[in-house]
Design a protein around this motif. Sequence first.
Motif, PDB file in Angstrom:
ATOM      1  N   ALA A 183      56.507  42.389  35.400  1.00  0.00           N
ATOM      2  CA  ALA A 183      55.443  41.830  35.151  1.00  0.00           C
ATOM      3  C   ALA A 183      55.975  40.262  34.809  1.00  0.00           C
ATOM      4  O   ALA A 183      56.665  40.816  33.805  1.00  0.00           O
ATOM      5  CB  ALA A 183      54.403  42.826  35.299  1.00  0.00           C
ATOM      6  N   PRO A 184      55.788  39.607  35.864  1.00  0.00           N
ATOM      7  CA  PRO A 184      56.297  38.284  35.063  1.00  0.00           C
ATOM      8  C   PRO A 184      55.642  38.352  33.710  1.00  0.00           C
ATOM      9  O   PRO A 184      54.861  38.835  32.723  1.00  0.00           O
ATOM     10  CB  PRO A 184      55.801  36.975  35.683  1.00  0.00           C
ATOM     11  N   SER A 185      56.810  37.472  31.683  1.00  0.00           N
ATOM     12  CA  SER A 185      56.285  37.058  31.479  1.00  0.00           C
ATOM     13  C   SER A 185      54.885  36.475  31.142  1.00  0.00           C
ATOM     14  O   SER A 185      54.779  35.826  31.729  1.00  0.00           O
ATOM     15  CB  SER A 185      56.998  36.388  30.291  1.00  0.00           C
ATOM     16  N   GLY A 186      54.300  36.833  29.900  1.00  0.00           N
ATOM     17  CA  GLY A 186      52.810  35.671  29.922  1.00  0.00           C
ATOM     18  C   GLY A 186      51.459  37.085  30.692  1.00  0.00           C
ATOM     19  O   GLY A 186      50.366  37.180  30.121  1.00  0.00           O
ATOM     20  N   LEU A 187      51.413  37.480  31.718  1.00  0.00           N
ATOM     21  CA  LEU A 187      50.836  38.453  32.577  1.00  0.00           C
ATOM     22  C   LEU A 187      50.588  39.609  32.047  1.00  0.00           C
ATOM     23  O   LEU A 187      51.114  40.261  31.759  1.00  0.00           O
ATOM     24  CB  LEU A 187      51.277  38.706  33.734  1.00  0.00           C
ATOM     25  N   PHE A 188      49.214  39.677  31.669  1.00  0.00           N
ATOM     26  CA  PHE A 188      49.167  41.058  31.396  1.00  0.00           C
ATOM     27  C   PHE A 188      47.743  41.549  31.997  1.00  0.00           C
ATOM     28  O   PHE A 188      46.866  42.539  31.624  1.00  0.00           O
ATOM     29  CB  PHE A 188      47.796  40.584  29.652  1.00  0.00           C
ATOM     30  N   PHE A 189      46.794  40.965  32.828  1.00  0.00           N
ATOM     31  CA  PHE A 189      45.766  41.508  33.761  1.00  0.00           C
ATOM     32  C   PHE A 189      46.027  40.798  35.187  1.00  0.00           C
ATOM     33  O   PHE A 189      46.197  39.487  35.249  1.00  0.00           O
ATOM     34  CB  PHE A 189      43.995  41.215  32.622  1.00  0.00           C
ATOM     35  N   ARG A 190      45.905  41.483  36.248  1.00  0.00           N
ATOM     36  CA  ARG A 190      45.556  41.941  37.271  1.00  0.00           C
ATOM     37  C   ARG A 190      44.344  41.390  38.291  1.00  0.00           C
ATOM     38  O   ARG A 190      44.589  43.384  38.391  1.00  0.00           O
ATOM     39  CB  ARG A 190      46.511  42.199  38.512  1.00  0.00           C
ATOM     40  N   HIS A 191      43.073  41.225  38.747  1.00  0.00           N
ATOM     41  CA  HIS A 191      42.881  41.647  39.397  1.00  0.00           C
ATOM     42  C   HIS A 191      42.409  41.492  40.817  1.00  0.00           C
ATOM     43  O   HIS A 191      43.368  40.196  41.408  1.00  0.00           O
ATOM     44  CB  HIS A 191      41.244  40.586  39.072  1.00  0.00           C
ATOM     45  N   ALA A 192      42.702  42.607  41.585  1.00  0.00           N
ATOM     46  CA  ALA A 192      43.314  42.225  43.094  1.00  0.00           C
ATOM     47  C   ALA A 192      42.359  43.501  43.783  1.00  0.00           C
ATOM     48  O   ALA A 192      42.182  44.159  44.980  1.00  0.00           O
ATOM     49  CB  ALA A 192      43.940  43.529  43.163  1.00  0.00           C
ATOM     50  N   GLY A 193      40.620  43.018  43.547  1.00  0.00           N
ATOM     51  CA  GLY A 193      39.625  43.407  43.849  1.00  0.00           C
ATOM     52  C   GLY A 193      39.320  42.439  45.953  1.00  0.00           C
ATOM     53  O   GLY A 193      38.119  43.333  46.230  1.00  0.00           O
ATOM     54  N   HIS A 194      39.473  41.636  45.865  1.00  0.00           N
ATOM     55  CA  HIS A 194      39.222  41.096  47.100  1.00  0.00           C
ATOM     56  C   HIS A 194      40.485  40.827  47.822  1.00  0.00           C
ATOM     57  O   HIS A 194      41.408  41.406  47.930  1.00  0.00           O
ATOM     58  CB  HIS A 194      39.313  39.539  46.355  1.00  0.00           C
ATOM     59  N   ARG A 195      39.547  41.152  49.240  1.00  0.00           N
ATOM     60  CA  ARG A 195      40.542  41.263  50.980  1.00  0.00           C
ATOM     61  C   ARG A 195      40.952  39.996  51.305  1.00  0.00           C
ATOM     62  O   ARG A 195      41.589  40.701  52.197  1.00  0.00           O
ATOM     63  CB  ARG A 195      39.430  42.014  50.959  1.00  0.00           C
ATOM     64  N   ASP A 196      40.737  38.388  50.835  1.00  0.00           N
ATOM     65  CA  ASP A 196      40.972  37.465  51.084  1.00  0.00           C
ATOM     66  C   ASP A 196      41.244  36.571  50.241  1.00  0.00           C
ATOM     67  O   ASP A 196      41.238  36.807  49.106  1.00  0.00           O
ATOM     68  CB  ASP A 196      40.509  37.207  52.461  1.00  0.00           C
ATOM     69  N   ARG A 197      41.727  35.238  50.741  1.00  0.00           N
ATOM     70  CA  ARG A 197      42.135  33.720  49.577  1.00  0.00           C
ATOM     71  C   ARG A 197      40.979  33.970  48.809  1.00  0.00           C
ATOM     72  O   ARG A 197      39.499  34.183  48.951  1.00  0.00           O
ATOM     73  CB  ARG A 197      42.858  32.871  50.464  1.00  0.00           C
ATOM     74  N   ILE A 198      41.091  33.771  47.454  1.00  0.00           N
ATOM     75  CA  ILE A 198      40.089  33.333  45.947  1.00  0.00           C
ATOM     76  C   ILE A 198      40.253  31.743  46.198  1.00  0.00           C
ATOM     77  O   ILE A 198      40.972  31.265  45.919  1.00  0.00           O
ATOM     78  CB  ILE A 198      40.547  34.724  44.786  1.00  0.00           C
ATOM     79  N   VAL A 199      38.356  31.933  46.578  1.00  0.00           N
ATOM     80  CA  VAL A 199      38.742  30.358  46.684  1.00  0.00           C
ATOM     81  C   VAL A 199      38.368  29.421  45.298  1.00  0.00           C
ATOM     82  O   VAL A 199      38.409  28.230  44.792  1.00  0.00           O
ATOM     83  CB  VAL A 199      37.579  29.790  47.633  1.00  0.00           C
ATOM     84  N   ASP A 200      37.377  30.377  44.654  1.00  0.00           N
ATOM     85  CA  ASP A 200      36.608  29.891  42.573  1.00  0.00           C
ATOM     86  C   ASP A 200      36.647  30.855  42.440  1.00  0.00           C
ATOM     87  O   ASP A 200      36.767  32.277  42.430  1.00  0.00           O
ATOM     88  CB  ASP A 200      35.920  29.231  43.695  1.00  0.00           C
ATOM     89  N   PHE A 201      36.494  30.895  40.354  1.00  0.00           N
ATOM     90  CA  PHE A 201      35.796  31.751  40.206  1.00  0.00           C
ATOM     91  C   PHE A 201      35.685  30.939  38.949  1.00  0.00           C
ATOM     92  O   PHE A 201      35.776  30.105  38.675  1.00  0.00           O
ATOM     93  CB  PHE A 201      37.227  32.871  39.756  1.00  0.00           C
TER      94      PHE A 201
END
Length: 458
Positions: free
Chosen positions: A366-384
């Motif tokens: 994993a890249p440095s600093g990354l501690f969680f990855r949300h992989a629930g979407h099936r297409d581009r995430i446009v907002d959160f």
Amino acid sequence: MTERGEGSNAALSKYEGHENWKSNIRVIYDWFTNHNLVWPSFSCRWGPQFEQGTNKNCQRLYLSEETDGFVPHTLMITNCDVVKPRVTNAEDMSQFNEEEQSPFVKRYKTLLHPGEVTRIRELPQKSTIVATHNNSPNVLLWDLEAQPNRDLVNGAPASRPDLILTGHGKNIEFALAMCPTGPSVLSGGRDNSVVLWSIQDHITSLGLTKGSPKLGPRGVFEGHDAIVEDVQFCPSSAQEFCSVGDDCGLILWDVRSGNAPVVKVEKAHDADIYCVDWNAQNENLILTGSADKTVRLFDRRYLTVGGVALPIHKFEGHKSPLLSIQWCPDRASVFASAGEDGILNIWDHYKVGNNNENARAKRRSAPSGLFFRHAGHRDRIVDFHWNPAEPWTLASLSHDVTSPYGGGTLQIWRMRDQFYRPEEELEAELIQHKENMKTFGLRTKSKKSKKKSKKSSK
């Protein structure tokens, strides 16, 4: 220069890791719910919390619907039941159908929006007041609680905004912000300009025009050479703000210094910059996200050296352009980023350069600093949007262009606290748990021995 979403090579509905993610929901989330949207949506925002319960709290959540044109575009206000930590049954949480709507999200009110909604932003001082963009030169302001509900019927008139903000020369799409310290609005557009309004000025406009009153800007700021993609206020001042755009530039502005840039970073990224956020707990820190697939962290005191951009760190973990970025309200060093690869990454910049953390990241690839990855979407995430009332809870929204299930997906979720709590707290809790189990074991043995002694005495 590229348009947002143009040339995206994300794996979309088949992207890498989705099925593996789905099988691990009960392990990595404290709470998760999936809400299928019939129409695509570009923006989601949390509104006020209005009811508190034993196991859940009720809160407004704002969404948009981009229809086919035969059905009116809508600004949708929903009631969302937000489950409290450590309440949800893991088995129930993992049993969801991606084609269905969540029982936790219920439509409360619908506004028929004049044109598609490309961005929603709420006023921090009163989150029932929102501003929207709609691919026109104007910003629209709405008092959502006062606005009447409109049924989705053919021929129904569009809802009338409470205030129309004018000042752009061309259409505006995504760059929109509300000031944390007062009722001011900031926008950027295709005219390469940044425009500032004070909502307090609208009092003098009431009654002077038929229909919705219009309000002109406090100032128009020119310094970008291409489309302004995002804007953000300084957390403590309505006078200072920043902007990013398709010219790869990051600009800091101060109204007190006039309409010219205070500082301009000519090449903050290697491609169009789509998003920016200013840290509310450390005002020296500014985040930018770009079509070059990186997040960059800047200190506003040292933006450049010799005219060259000087980011504190470059975060590399996305495979496609970044569309949205936001600091976490619950911890000053944490932020989230999301984009066209359908992944929402959560980072802690304090962990960058930490030898122990770097070793752990290397073991996880994993890249440095990354501690969680949300992989629930099936297409581009446009907002959160991080929930300001419920710690470590997010709403994320994808525009499901290739999905067979519908136009978009809203997901509301909270990772397990093991991911973000300090290690010493987790270790202390584990030690206490072991002690409790030992005590429980001794009590159980004592009860068994007493039963045996009673039987033997008989």
